[in-house]
Design an enzyme around this catalytic site. Sequence first.
Site, PDB file in Angstrom:
ATOM      1  N   ARG A  95       0.796  -1.216   0.000  1.00  0.00           N
ATOM      2  CA  ARG A  95       0.000   0.000   0.000  1.00  0.00           C
ATOM      3  C   ARG A  95       0.834   1.274   0.000  1.00  0.00           C
ATOM      4  O   ARG A  95       0.573   2.207  -0.758  1.00  0.00           O
ATOM      5  CB  ARG A  95      -0.909   0.061   1.240  1.00  0.00           C
ATOM      6  CG  ARG A  95      -2.163  -0.734   1.128  1.00  0.00           C
ATOM      7  CD  ARG A  95      -2.566  -1.225   2.487  1.00  0.00           C
ATOM      8  NE  ARG A  95      -1.571  -2.172   2.942  1.00  0.00           N
ATOM      9  CZ  ARG A  95      -1.605  -3.478   2.637  1.00  0.00           C
ATOM     10  NH1 ARG A  95      -2.599  -3.959   1.953  1.00  0.00           N
ATOM     11  NH2 ARG A  95      -0.641  -4.286   3.031  1.00  0.00           N
ATOM     12  N   THR A  96       1.826   1.329   0.872  1.00  0.00           N
ATOM     13  CA  THR A  96       2.527   2.600   1.041  1.00  0.00           C
ATOM     14  C   THR A  96       3.257   2.988  -0.249  1.00  0.00           C
ATOM     15  O   THR A  96       3.131   4.110  -0.735  1.00  0.00           O
ATOM     16  CB  THR A  96       3.500   2.517   2.237  1.00  0.00           C
ATOM     17  OG1 THR A  96       2.761   2.094   3.377  1.00  0.00           O
ATOM     18  CG2 THR A  96       4.125   3.875   2.521  1.00  0.00           C
ATOM     19  N   LYS A 118      25.795  -4.051  -2.606  1.00  0.00           N
ATOM     20  CA  LYS A 118      27.268  -4.011  -2.659  1.00  0.00           C
ATOM     21  C   LYS A 118      27.842  -3.362  -1.410  1.00  0.00           C
ATOM     22  O   LYS A 118      29.036  -3.150  -1.308  1.00  0.00           O
ATOM     23  CB  LYS A 118      27.720  -3.204  -3.887  1.00  0.00           C
ATOM     24  CG  LYS A 118      27.261  -3.766  -5.211  1.00  0.00           C
ATOM     25  CD  LYS A 118      27.793  -2.878  -6.339  1.00  0.00           C
ATOM     26  CE  LYS A 118      27.093  -3.164  -7.650  1.00  0.00           C
ATOM     27  NZ  LYS A 118      27.292  -2.043  -8.602  1.00  0.00           N
ATOM     28  N   ARG A 158      11.546   3.840   3.034  1.00  0.00           N
ATOM     29  CA  ARG A 158      11.197   2.849   4.066  1.00  0.00           C
ATOM     30  C   ARG A 158      12.459   2.044   4.358  1.00  0.00           C
ATOM     31  O   ARG A 158      13.107   1.541   3.443  1.00  0.00           O
ATOM     32  CB  ARG A 158      10.081   1.925   3.600  1.00  0.00           C
ATOM     33  CG  ARG A 158       9.865   0.767   4.577  1.00  0.00           C
ATOM     34  CD  ARG A 158       8.623  -0.029   4.276  1.00  0.00           C
ATOM     35  NE  ARG A 158       7.421   0.710   4.633  1.00  0.00           N
ATOM     36  CZ  ARG A 158       6.190   0.190   4.619  1.00  0.00           C
ATOM     37  NH1 ARG A 158       6.026  -1.063   4.260  1.00  0.00           N
ATOM     38  NH2 ARG A 158       5.148   0.910   4.949  1.00  0.00           N
ATOM     39  N   HIS A 169       5.612   5.714  11.455  1.00  0.00           N
ATOM     40  CA  HIS A 169       5.054   5.641  10.097  1.00  0.00           C
ATOM     41  C   HIS A 169       4.098   6.838   9.986  1.00  0.00           C
ATOM     42  O   HIS A 169       2.875   6.676   9.992  1.00  0.00           O
ATOM     43  CB  HIS A 169       4.319   4.306   9.943  1.00  0.00           C
ATOM     44  CG  HIS A 169       3.963   3.930   8.535  1.00  0.00           C
ATOM     45  ND1 HIS A 169       4.002   4.801   7.474  1.00  0.00           N
ATOM     46  CD2 HIS A 169       3.556   2.734   8.022  1.00  0.00           C
ATOM     47  CE1 HIS A 169       3.633   4.162   6.375  1.00  0.00           C
ATOM     48  NE2 HIS A 169       3.360   2.912   6.675  1.00  0.00           N
TER      49      HIS A 169
HETATM   50  C1  NCD Z   1       2.097  -1.273   8.074  1.00  0.00           C
HETATM   51  C2  NCD Z   1       3.594  -1.097   8.161  1.00  0.00           C
HETATM   52  O1  NCD Z   1       4.317  -1.314   7.177  1.00  0.00           O
HETATM   53  O2  NCD Z   1       4.031  -0.680   9.228  1.00  0.00           O
HETATM   54  N1  NCD Z   1       1.659  -1.443   6.756  1.00  0.00           N
HETATM   55  C3  NCD Z   1       1.315  -0.315   6.062  1.00  0.00           C
HETATM   56  O3  NCD Z   1       2.135   0.532   5.767  1.00  0.00           O
HETATM   57  N2  NCD Z   1       0.024  -0.155   5.763  1.00  0.00           N
HETATM   58  C4  NCD Z   1       1.536  -2.255   9.019  1.00  0.00           C
HETATM   59  C5  NCD Z   1       2.095  -3.642   9.073  1.00  0.00           C
HETATM   60  O4  NCD Z   1       3.009  -4.011   8.349  1.00  0.00           O
HETATM   61  O5  NCD Z   1       1.543  -4.403   9.899  1.00  0.00           O
END
Ligand code: NCD
Length: 305
Positions: free
Chosen positions: A54-55, A83, A104, A132
């Site tokens: 999703r993100t 590397k 991320r 997040h």
């Molecule tokens: C979450 C995350 O990556 O922290 N997912 C997201 O971004 N919607 C939640 C998760 O992984 O449980």
Amino acid sequence: MGLFKDLISIKDLTREEIDHVLVTADAMEPLAASGSDMLKGKILASLFFEPSTRTRLSFEAAMLKLGGSVISITEPRVSSVEKGENLADTIRVVENYADVIVLRHPLEGAARLAAEFSSVPIINAGSGAEEHPTQALLDLFTIFKNKGDIDGLNIALMGDLRYGRTVHSLAYALSNYAVNLYLVSPRLLRMRREIVEDISGKIKVEELEDVEEILPELDVLYVTRIQKERFPDLEEYEKVKGSYKVDLNLLSKAREDLILLHPLPRVGEIAPEVDSTRHAKYFQQTRFGLITRMAILALVLGAVD
Ligand code: NCD
């Protein structure tokens, strides 16, 4: 420059700034359908060193909806990271190719470090178990759209409050509003002490193990997955796995207008039978994620005030 240069921690935003993101997101809704050239000529680099559906996709779709372009590393094994290139060097390279970087990374503090080295905005799309912030903004937007207001609500966060980064950011975000916050988890997965201490000075916070104690009072129930991958010891995971589940039987004790949120992915915390109830808002939440991220990009890149 926009409302903020980087978006690293939700703690860096005031209530006014958060409200401004929500209002901007609301204004973006028609553009999600029609498209726009607001960010034409701008490039987003998405650097994902941890899994994401999703993100990453919603940030990339948000950029495309606003007329911008996207470059990405989704597979660190095919980039120079494999590397041994360190994050600071990666950022100092990628900033030459992009106007904004969405990052991320498995390490806490990674996004903050990246922002120190980057001349272009860094958006934290998940820094280990820490934070997040864009998820928290879309969670607030979903609450705001469903309830018309955030002040005055009874909200429970349930699940892995220890390792779940979404609930860390969301708890801080909610502490700007006049809410009653319930933190529901097995003892082993309780919210980090420093967060409870930080927010309980601002709002009423109660920790409990059984959601049924407060379920009839709740306006919002936010459920999370147990973050198996973050447990240092899998035996600990075995002790808590499957310790909570939302199903129709449980929801029969909830208010008619309770909304049920989840950042997804779910792995059994919400029974599929719940999906067709009026409570289920977790797929709507993913749609609001697109709109909220359109607003975040437009703000960070200075396309809207
Ligand atoms: C979450 C995350 O990556 O922290 N997912 C997201 O971004 N919607 C939640 C998760 O992984 O449980």
